[in-house]
Write a protein that holds these residues in place. Structure first.
Motif, PDB file in Angstrom:
ATOM      1  N   LEU A 193       0.821  -1.211   0.000  1.00 34.61           N
ATOM      2  CA  LEU A 193       0.000   0.000   0.000  1.00 34.61           C
ATOM      3  C   LEU A 193       0.855   1.261   0.000  1.00 34.61           C
ATOM      4  CD1 LEU A 193      -2.897  -0.991   2.441  1.00 34.61           C
ATOM      5  CD2 LEU A 193      -2.931  -0.916  -0.050  1.00 34.61           C
ATOM      6  N   GLU A 194       1.885   1.285   0.851  1.00 31.97           N
ATOM      7  CA  GLU A 194       2.763   2.455   0.855  1.00 31.97           C
ATOM      8  C   GLU A 194       3.567   2.515  -0.436  1.00 31.97           C
ATOM      9  OE1 GLU A 194       2.321   4.547   3.122  1.00 31.97           O
ATOM     10  OE2 GLU A 194       1.328   3.368   4.672  1.00 31.97           O
ATOM     11  N   GLY A 195       3.957   1.355  -0.939  1.00 34.38           N
ATOM     12  CA  GLY A 195       4.744   1.301  -2.173  1.00 34.38           C
ATOM     13  C   GLY A 195       3.975   1.736  -3.403  1.00 34.38           C
ATOM     14  N   LEU A 196       2.671   1.503  -3.409  1.00 36.71           N
ATOM     15  CA  LEU A 196       1.865   1.931  -4.559  1.00 36.71           C
ATOM     16  C   LEU A 196       1.936   3.443  -4.736  1.00 36.71           C
ATOM     17  CD1 LEU A 196      -1.305  -0.357  -4.263  1.00 36.71           C
ATOM     18  CD2 LEU A 196       0.391  -0.358  -6.109  1.00 36.71           C
ATOM     19  N   GLU A 197       1.967   4.166  -3.631  1.00 34.48           N
ATOM     20  CA  GLU A 197       2.085   5.619  -3.717  1.00 34.48           C
ATOM     21  C   GLU A 197       3.462   6.007  -4.249  1.00 34.48           C
ATOM     22  OE1 GLU A 197       0.542   8.012  -0.600  1.00 34.48           O
ATOM     23  OE2 GLU A 197      -0.723   6.438   0.215  1.00 34.48           O
ATOM     24  N   VAL A 198       4.489   5.245  -3.839  1.00 31.28           N
ATOM     25  CA  VAL A 198       5.837   5.495  -4.355  1.00 31.28           C
ATOM     26  C   VAL A 198       5.875   5.267  -5.866  1.00 31.28           C
ATOM     27  CG1 VAL A 198       8.225   4.671  -4.336  1.00 31.28           C
ATOM     28  CG2 VAL A 198       6.987   4.944  -2.179  1.00 31.28           C
ATOM     29  N   VAL A 199       5.299   4.152  -6.312  1.00 31.60           N
ATOM     30  CA  VAL A 199       5.266   3.837  -7.749  1.00 31.60           C
ATOM     31  C   VAL A 199       4.527   4.926  -8.519  1.00 31.60           C
ATOM     32  CG1 VAL A 199       4.295   2.257  -9.469  1.00 31.60           C
ATOM     33  CG2 VAL A 199       5.492   1.356  -7.474  1.00 31.60           C
ATOM     34  N   PHE A 200       3.402   5.367  -7.969  1.00 29.45           N
ATOM     35  CA  PHE A 200       2.620   6.419  -8.624  1.00 29.45           C
ATOM     36  C   PHE A 200       3.448   7.690  -8.793  1.00 29.45           C
ATOM     37  CE2 PHE A 200       0.198  10.308  -7.929  1.00 29.45           C
ATOM     38  CZ  PHE A 200      -0.660  10.279  -9.009  1.00 29.45           C
ATOM     39  N   ILE A 201       4.112   8.096  -7.734  1.00 34.38           N
ATOM     40  CA  ILE A 201       4.898   9.326  -7.773  1.00 34.38           C
ATOM     41  C   ILE A 201       6.065   9.193  -8.747  1.00 34.38           C
ATOM     42  CG2 ILE A 201       6.410  10.816  -6.405  1.00 34.38           C
ATOM     43  CD1 ILE A 201       4.511  10.206  -4.017  1.00 34.38           C
ATOM     44  N   VAL A 202       6.767   8.067  -8.692  1.00 35.89           N
ATOM     45  CA  VAL A 202       7.914   7.845  -9.585  1.00 35.89           C
ATOM     46  C   VAL A 202       7.478   7.869 -11.040  1.00 35.89           C
ATOM     47  CG1 VAL A 202       9.590   6.116 -10.355  1.00 35.89           C
ATOM     48  CG2 VAL A 202       9.319   6.591  -7.920  1.00 35.89           C
ATOM     49  N   LEU A 203       6.389   7.165 -11.346  1.00 34.04           N
ATOM     50  CA  LEU A 203       5.948   7.074 -12.734  1.00 34.04           C
ATOM     51  C   LEU A 203       5.411   8.401 -13.261  1.00 34.04           C
ATOM     52  CD1 LEU A 203       4.199   3.578 -12.889  1.00 34.04           C
ATOM     53  CD2 LEU A 203       6.429   4.232 -13.799  1.00 34.04           C
ATOM     54  N   THR A 204       4.627   9.097 -12.456  1.00 32.41           N
ATOM     55  CA  THR A 204       4.045  10.347 -12.957  1.00 32.41           C
ATOM     56  C   THR A 204       5.110  11.421 -13.147  1.00 32.41           C
ATOM     57  OG1 THR A 204       3.462  10.895 -10.661  1.00 32.41           O
ATOM     58  CG2 THR A 204       1.717  10.001 -12.053  1.00 32.41           C
ATOM     59  N   PHE A 205       5.982  11.578 -12.156  1.00 31.87           N
ATOM     60  CA  PHE A 205       7.052  12.565 -12.296  1.00 31.87           C
ATOM     61  C   PHE A 205       8.029  12.159 -13.389  1.00 31.87           C
ATOM     62  CE2 PHE A 205       5.629  14.430  -8.397  1.00 31.87           C
ATOM     63  CZ  PHE A 205       6.176  15.701  -8.368  1.00 31.87           C
ATOM     64  N   GLY A 206       8.456  10.897 -13.356  1.00 32.98           N
ATOM     65  CA  GLY A 206       9.458  10.442 -14.309  1.00 32.98           C
ATOM     66  C   GLY A 206       8.965  10.421 -15.738  1.00 32.98           C
ATOM     67  N   ALA A 207       7.739   9.936 -15.961  1.00 29.49           N
ATOM     68  CA  ALA A 207       7.213   9.847 -17.319  1.00 29.49           C
ATOM     69  C   ALA A 207       7.035  11.223 -17.937  1.00 29.49           C
ATOM     70  CB  ALA A 207       5.878   9.093 -17.308  1.00 29.49           C
ATOM     71  N   ASN A 208       6.533  12.172 -17.165  1.00 29.05           N
ATOM     72  CA  ASN A 208       6.307  13.507 -17.714  1.00 29.05           C
ATOM     73  C   ASN A 208       7.615  14.176 -18.138  1.00 29.05           C
ATOM     74  OD1 ASN A 208       4.197  15.784 -18.020  1.00 29.05           O
ATOM     75  ND2 ASN A 208       5.894  16.760 -16.964  1.00 29.05           N
ATOM     76  N   GLN A 209       8.679  13.923 -17.385  1.00 30.79           N
ATOM     77  CA  GLN A 209       9.983  14.505 -17.712  1.00 30.79           C
ATOM     78  C   GLN A 209      10.829  13.572 -18.576  1.00 30.79           C
ATOM     79  OE1 GLN A 209       9.037  17.667 -16.810  1.00 30.79           O
ATOM     80  NE2 GLN A 209      11.226  17.909 -16.484  1.00 30.79           N
ATOM     81  N   HIS A 210      10.225  12.429 -18.943  1.00 28.90           N
ATOM     82  CA  HIS A 210      10.956  11.413 -19.712  1.00 28.90           C
ATOM     83  C   HIS A 210      12.269  11.058 -19.012  1.00 28.90           C
ATOM     84  CE1 HIS A 210       8.236  11.303 -23.146  1.00 28.90           C
ATOM     85  NE2 HIS A 210       8.150  12.611 -23.049  1.00 28.90           N
ATOM     86  N   ASP A 211      12.193  10.944 -17.704  1.00 28.82           N
ATOM     87  CA  ASP A 211      13.369  10.606 -16.911  1.00 28.82           C
ATOM     88  C   ASP A 211      12.928   9.763 -15.715  1.00 28.82           C
ATOM     89  OD1 ASP A 211      15.884  10.409 -15.911  1.00 28.82           O
ATOM     90  OD2 ASP A 211      16.307  12.557 -15.927  1.00 28.82           O
ATOM     91  N   ALA A 270      13.260   7.185 -10.198  1.00 27.27           N
ATOM     92  CA  ALA A 270      13.482   5.898  -9.531  1.00 27.27           C
ATOM     93  C   ALA A 270      14.713   5.957  -8.632  1.00 27.27           C
ATOM     94  CB  ALA A 270      13.635   4.792 -10.568  1.00 27.27           C
ATOM     95  N   ALA A 271      15.744   6.657  -9.081  1.00 27.13           N
ATOM     96  CA  ALA A 271      16.962   6.788  -8.276  1.00 27.13           C
ATOM     97  C   ALA A 271      16.680   7.563  -6.993  1.00 27.13           C
ATOM     98  CB  ALA A 271      18.053   7.484  -9.085  1.00 27.13           C
ATOM     99  N   ALA A 272      15.908   8.653  -7.104  1.00 29.30           N
ATOM    100  CA  ALA A 272      15.555   9.440  -5.914  1.00 29.30           C
ATOM    101  C   ALA A 272      14.736   8.596  -4.942  1.00 29.30           C
ATOM    102  CB  ALA A 272      14.773  10.682  -6.328  1.00 29.30           C
ATOM    103  N   ALA A 273      13.812   7.788  -5.476  1.00 30.14           N
ATOM    104  CA  ALA A 273      13.000   6.915  -4.628  1.00 30.14           C
ATOM    105  C   ALA A 273      13.876   5.863  -3.960  1.00 30.14           C
ATOM    106  CB  ALA A 273      11.910   6.247  -5.455  1.00 30.14           C
ATOM    107  N   GLY A 274      14.806   5.293  -4.729  1.00 26.20           N
ATOM    108  CA  GLY A 274      15.698   4.272  -4.181  1.00 26.20           C
ATOM    109  C   GLY A 274      16.567   4.811  -3.066  1.00 26.20           C
ATOM    110  N   VAL A 275      17.088   6.021  -3.241  1.00 26.99           N
ATOM    111  CA  VAL A 275      17.919   6.645  -2.201  1.00 26.99           C
ATOM    112  C   VAL A 275      17.093   6.883  -0.940  1.00 26.99           C
ATOM    113  CG1 VAL A 275      19.194   8.739  -1.580  1.00 26.99           C
ATOM    114  CG2 VAL A 275      19.524   7.704  -3.831  1.00 26.99           C
ATOM    115  N   ALA A 276      15.853   7.345  -1.117  1.00 25.94           N
ATOM    116  CA  ALA A 276      14.985   7.609   0.035  1.00 25.94           C
ATOM    117  C   ALA A 276      14.698   6.324   0.810  1.00 25.94           C
ATOM    118  CB  ALA A 276      13.675   8.243  -0.431  1.00 25.94           C
ATOM    119  N   VAL A 277      14.329   5.269   0.093  1.00 23.54           N
ATOM    120  CA  VAL A 277      14.014   3.994   0.747  1.00 23.54           C
ATOM    121  C   VAL A 277      15.253   3.431   1.430  1.00 23.54           C
ATOM    122  CG1 VAL A 277      13.307   1.606   0.352  1.00 23.54           C
ATOM    123  CG2 VAL A 277      12.108   3.463  -0.812  1.00 23.54           C
ATOM    124  N   LEU A 278      16.394   3.484   0.751  1.00 27.51           N
ATOM    125  CA  LEU A 278      17.638   2.961   1.332  1.00 27.51           C
ATOM    126  C   LEU A 278      18.012   3.737   2.602  1.00 27.51           C
ATOM    127  CD1 LEU A 278      20.053   1.059   1.115  1.00 27.51           C
ATOM    128  CD2 LEU A 278      21.189   2.775  -0.322  1.00 27.51           C
TER     129      LEU A 278
END
Length: 253
Positions: A136-154, A159-167
């Protein structure tokens, strides 16, 4: 790194850190109380599901025409951001309790202990709670990563920012062996709400055909303006709540 990319990375990092802290609290509670092995299996299963969702939805989003993508992403971010911002304003105004990780941890501990004796081998309760919490918490992470990343084509940067945060959250949790109650979650949630709302407004308007003066530099005005409006709303609501409470006391006297 451009200003927009920096804003993207910071927004994703803060949002994912908040979600990771809440997921960590759940896993720690069932792990300490019942079964670490079953809890880790649940975490692993949830990560696999989230990775599959990311792999499936990422290409589908990036394949959309840029204007359609920005309208879709902008609308989703606005809906999501305004929900975060609304809760943050209510917390700041005193109408909603501040999120307390220690309290959440104690609730999870109590719920786990009520399940009775832990038997040898696989513990279904630990697996289910850890899986559900991370998913459930991860779904929000996936949503944020995909929406931000896809719009900027990056998607990679997001994903790297999300990975650093989780780590960072996981390492902190391992270091202290306790929920991260000192993390300023409420402030971070306020900041995330402001960022999501700002970017949602910016990209949604661009996708609909609007042209912002200065292009991406307009975010340097939109973000602070959104913050000022949100802080002002919280102050007004808090003042009204205080005034109402004072009037009630006077009326009772």
């Amino acid at each position: 790194m451009t200003g927009t990319e920096l804003g993207l990375a910071v927004s994703v990092f803060l949002a994912c850190a908040v979600e990771a802290v809440e997921a960590l609290t759940i896993v720690l509670a069932v792990g300490y109380t019942r079964s670490w092995r079953s809890s880790f299996i649940g975490v692993g299963a949830a990560v696999v599901v989230l990775a599959a969702l990311t792999a499936a939805l990422g290409p589908a989003l990036t394949a959309l025409p840029i204007n359609v993508l920005r309208v879709v992403v902008g609308a989703l971010l606005l809906i999501f951001g305004l929900q975060w911002l609304r809760k943050a304003i209510l917390r700041a105004a005193g109408l909603k309790a501040l999120h307390d990780e220690r309290e959440a941890y104690q609730r999870e501990l109590s719920a786990a202990r009520e399940q009775g004796v832990v038997r040898e081998g696989f513990d279904a309760y630990s697996f289910t709670i850890a899986f559900k919490g991370v998913l459930l918490e991860g779904l929000e992470v996936v949503f944020i990563v995909l929406t931000f990343g896809a719009n900027q084509h990056d998607v990679g940067l997001a994903a790297a920012a999300a990975g650093v945060a989780v780590l960072a959250v996981v390492l902190a949790g391992v270091a202290v062996h306790a929920p991260l109650a000192r993390v300023p979650e409420n402030t971070m949630k306020f900041a995330v709400g402001v960022m999501l709302t700002s970017y949602g407004s910016f990209w949604g308007a661009e996708g609909a055909g609007a042209h912002w003066p200065g292009g991406d530099a307009a975010l340097l005005v939109i973000v602070p303006l959104t913050l000022v409006v949100a802080v002002a709303m919280a102050a007004v609501v808090r003042r009204r709540v205080t005034s109402t409470a004072r009037d009630d006391v006077v009326a009772r006297i």
